[in-house]
Design a protein around this motif. Structure first.
Motif, PDB file in Angstrom:
ATOM      1  N   ALA A 132      55.556  47.993  40.816  1.00  0.00           N
ATOM      2  CA  ALA A 132      53.978  47.101  40.664  1.00  0.00           C
ATOM      3  C   ALA A 132      53.165  47.923  42.004  1.00  0.00           C
ATOM      4  O   ALA A 132      51.807  46.968  42.937  1.00  0.00           O
ATOM      5  N   PRO A 133      53.078  49.674  41.982  1.00  0.00           N
ATOM      6  CA  PRO A 133      51.912  49.631  42.709  1.00  0.00           C
ATOM      7  C   PRO A 133      50.293  49.561  42.832  1.00  0.00           C
ATOM      8  O   PRO A 133      49.581  48.961  43.574  1.00  0.00           O
ATOM      9  N   TYR A 134      50.067  49.405  41.624  1.00  0.00           N
ATOM     10  CA  TYR A 134      48.850  49.285  40.869  1.00  0.00           C
ATOM     11  C   TYR A 134      48.683  47.453  40.234  1.00  0.00           C
ATOM     12  O   TYR A 134      47.430  46.598  39.991  1.00  0.00           O
ATOM     13  N   GLY A 135      48.933  46.796  40.352  1.00  0.00           N
ATOM     14  CA  GLY A 135      49.546  45.604  40.720  1.00  0.00           C
ATOM     15  C   GLY A 135      49.980  45.152  39.671  1.00  0.00           C
ATOM     16  O   GLY A 135      50.792  45.489  38.660  1.00  0.00           O
ATOM     17  N   GLN A 136      51.059  43.905  40.431  1.00  0.00           N
ATOM     18  CA  GLN A 136      52.000  43.096  39.289  1.00  0.00           C
ATOM     19  C   GLN A 136      51.762  42.384  37.596  1.00  0.00           C
ATOM     20  O   GLN A 136      51.957  41.964  36.480  1.00  0.00           O
ATOM     21  N   ALA A 137      50.002  42.061  37.810  1.00  0.00           N
ATOM     22  CA  ALA A 137      49.061  41.811  36.481  1.00  0.00           C
ATOM     23  C   ALA A 137      48.293  41.643  37.252  1.00  0.00           C
ATOM     24  O   ALA A 137      47.355  42.205  38.194  1.00  0.00           O
ATOM     25  N   LEU A 138      46.978  42.200  36.294  1.00  0.00           N
ATOM     26  CA  LEU A 138      45.524  42.657  36.415  1.00  0.00           C
ATOM     27  C   LEU A 138      44.852  41.911  34.929  1.00  0.00           C
ATOM     28  O   LEU A 138      45.792  41.627  34.543  1.00  0.00           O
ATOM     29  N   PHE A 139      43.325  41.495  35.497  1.00  0.00           N
ATOM     30  CA  PHE A 139      42.933  40.816  34.540  1.00  0.00           C
ATOM     31  C   PHE A 139      41.671  42.134  34.331  1.00  0.00           C
ATOM     32  O   PHE A 139      41.061  42.399  34.855  1.00  0.00           O
ATOM     33  N   VAL A 140      42.158  42.241  32.788  1.00  0.00           N
ATOM     34  CA  VAL A 140      40.984  43.592  32.078  1.00  0.00           C
ATOM     35  C   VAL A 140      39.281  43.316  31.782  1.00  0.00           C
ATOM     36  O   VAL A 140      39.620  42.073  30.348  1.00  0.00           O
ATOM     37  N   LEU A 141      38.332  43.432  31.991  1.00  0.00           N
ATOM     38  CA  LEU A 141      37.155  43.065  31.374  1.00  0.00           C
ATOM     39  C   LEU A 141      36.984  43.453  29.958  1.00  0.00           C
ATOM     40  O   LEU A 141      37.125  44.794  30.097  1.00  0.00           O
ATOM     41  N   ARG A 142      36.272  43.093  29.372  1.00  0.00           N
ATOM     42  CA  ARG A 142      35.649  43.903  28.232  1.00  0.00           C
ATOM     43  C   ARG A 142      35.009  44.659  28.121  1.00  0.00           C
ATOM     44  O   ARG A 142      33.952  44.837  29.335  1.00  0.00           O
ATOM     45  N   GLU A 143      34.999  45.831  27.481  1.00  0.00           N
ATOM     46  CA  GLU A 143      33.960  46.641  27.440  1.00  0.00           C
ATOM     47  C   GLU A 143      32.439  45.878  27.322  1.00  0.00           C
ATOM     48  O   GLU A 143      32.141  45.459  26.393  1.00  0.00           O
TER      49      GLU A 143
END
Length: 410
Positions: free
Chosen positions: A327-338
C-alpha cells in the motif's frame, strides 16, 4: 548493424536483441501534458500526420513517465504519485519534520522549500525530481520519495529496464536531454548534441506546455504560445536529427492531457473531521491508510460532504494496475471527478488546469504523433517502449506478458 545477446539475459531484462538487423534512427519527443485535445489545439506540434491517443495510468507524471520508458504498468515499476508511504518511519524525508519548528508562514515559503530540497538531494544523493510543495512537516516522518534516480539515465525503474537503457546495452548511440536544465537551454543543448553526435536514439523533453496549462487552462493565449514554441523546437530538433543521415522516425508523445478546473474543493473541514487518520491530499485525490474501520469512516465522511468522485478500494486499484503491494500510495483513495480540484492541498493551491483523474477521464489519455504510421497495437503508454525498440532493431520479448491494457473503471 549486428547486435546479439544471450537469450537468458534477454528474457531477464525483458527484451531480446536481434541480428543481423538494419535499424532506423529514432527521435522521441516527450511533451508533458500533451493529451489528444492539446495536440489538436496546437495544430499537431509540427504537422506530424499520424496521430492517436494512448490509455494512461492512474496517478500523475511520476507514474506515467516510468510507464512510457519501461513499457510496464505502475503495478510493476511501482510509481504512481510523487510521495508514497515509507516502509518504515525515519526514512530519507524524516529530517524535514524539523521544518515544523518554524511558523507555517515561514516553512511553506517556496524559497525555503526549494533550499531544503537542494540540501536533501545533496545529503541523500538523490538525482531524481524533488519538490516539497506544501507537505505538512509532520508527515515527512512517514513519507517517502519513490523517485530517487534520474529516470533518463537509470538502468531500471523499480526493477524494470527502460528502452533508453536497452538501447545503450545494445551498443547504440543514445542521447537523453538533461531534464534539470532550463527549457530554452535544454533545447539548445539537445539540438547541438543531435547535430554533433548523431545518436541512434534521442529522447527530447518539453515541459512548458504543462506549466502554461496549469496556470492558464486550455484555450488560453499562454498555452497557445507555449505550444507554438514547443512546435518550433521540435521542428529544429527533427532537422538536427536528420542532419546525421539515414532514415529517421520522429515520435511525439505525452503522458496525460489537462482538464479545465470547474470546481474547487477546500479539504480543510474534512481534514479536521478525519484528524488522526493517516492520509495524503494530492491535487485530485485523497489517499488513506488504516484498518477497515478507519477506511470505512473516511469513506463515510467523503460521502457526507457530497463530493463528486469515486472511492477506490484495493480491488479497484488492482483493476487499474496501480501498485498495491505494501500500500505505498494508499490502501484506498478517493479520486475527484474530472474538473474538480482539492485546494489547498499538500501539493499546491488553486490552478486553472489539472490532471490526475480516473482512467475513463479524457485528460487521462495521452497523445501520440509520428511521421510513421502508429501500430494498431500501440494504444497505451505501456506500448510505446516496445514500438521504439522494434524501430531500433530490438525485438520485444516482454517479461511478464505485459500488453499495455488497463482494466476499465468500474
Amino acid at each position: 548493424m549486428t547486435q546479439q545477446t544471450d537469450s537468458a539475459e534477454a528474457r531477464e531484462r525483458g527484451y531480446a536483441l536481434v541480428g543481423p538487423v538494419r535499424h532506423r534512427r529514432v527521435l522521441v519527443v516527450f511533451v508533458d501534458a500533451l493529451g489528444p485535445s492539446q495536440l489538436e489545439a496546437s495544430g499537431g506540434l509540427g504537422g506530424l500526420t499520424h496521430r492517436g491517443h494512448l490509455r494512461g495510468i492512474l496517478g500523475y507524471s511520476c507514474g506515467a513517465l516510468p510507464t512510457l520508458l519501461t513499457g510496464a504498468p505502475p503495478e510493476r515499476h511501482g510509481r504512481m504519485c510523487l510521495f508514497s508511504h515509507a516502509e518504515r518511519e525515519g526514512g530519507v524525508l524524516a529530517p524535514l519534520k524539523w521544518l515544523g519548528l518554524l511558523p507555517r508562514l515561514v516553512h511553506e515559503r517556496g524559497k525555503l522549500r526549494r533550499a531544503a530540497a537542494k540540501v536533501l538531494m545533496k545529503t541523500a544523493g538523490l538525482t531524481g525530481y524533488v519538490d516539497l510543495y506544501r507537505v505538512p512537516p509532520e508527515l515527512f516522518r512517514w513519507l517517502d520519495l519513490p523517485e530517487r534516480e534520474d529516470l533518463f539515465n537509470a538502468e531500471r525503474i523499480g526493477g524494470v529496464e527502460t528502452f533508453l537503457s536497452v538501447a545503450r546495452r545494445a551498443g547504440l548511440r543514445v542521447f537523453a536531454a538533461p531534464w534539470q536544465m532550463p527549457e530554452e537551454d535544454r533545447w539548445a543543448h539537445t539540438c547541438a548534441v543531435l547535430r554533433a553526435r548523431k545518436p541512434d536514439l534521442a529522447f527530447a523533453y518539453a515541459t512548458e506546455l504543462d506549466g502554461a496549462l496549469h496556470r492558464a487552462g486550455n484555450g488560453s493565449r499562454e498555452a497557445w504560445a507555449a505550444a507554438r514554441r514547443v512546435t518550433e523546437r521540435i521542428e529544429r530538433a527533427v532537422e538536427a536529427m536528420r542532419s546525421g543521415g539515414g532514415e529517421v522516425t520522429t515520435v511525439v508523445v505525452g503522458d496525460h492531457g489537462m482538464a479545465d478546473i470547474r470546481d474547487v474543493v477546500d479539504p480543510r473541514r474534512l481534514l479536521e473531521e478525519l484528524r488522526g487518520t493517516r492520509l495524503f491530499v494530492d491535487s485530485t485525490m485523497m489517499r488513506f491508510w488504516g484498518d477497515d474501520r478507519t477506511l470505512e469512516r473516511a469513506r463515510e465522511r467523503m460521502a457526507a460532504h457530497g463530493l463528486w468522485g469515486r472511492w477506490l478500494d484495493e480491488e479497484a486499484l488492482v483493476k487499474r494496475q496501480a501498485p498495491v503491494r505494501g500500500a505505498p500510495y494508499g490502501q484506498a483513495l478517493f479520486v475527484l471527478r474530472e474538473g474538480a480540484l482539492f485546494a489547498p492541498s499538500f501539493v499546491g493551491g488553486a490552478v486553472r488546469g489539472m490532471h490526475g483523474y480516473d482512467l475513463d477521464s479524457p485528460s487521462a489519455y495521452a497523445a501520440i504523433a509520428s511521421d510513421a504510421p502508429v501500430p494498431e497495437d500501440c494504444g497505451a503508454l505501456a506500448d510505446v517502449a516496445g514500438w521504439v525498440c522494434s524501430m531500433l532493431g530490438l525485438d520485444v520479448a516482454r517479461a511478464g506478458g505485459e500488453t499495455g491494457q488497463h482494466g476499465g473503471p468500474p
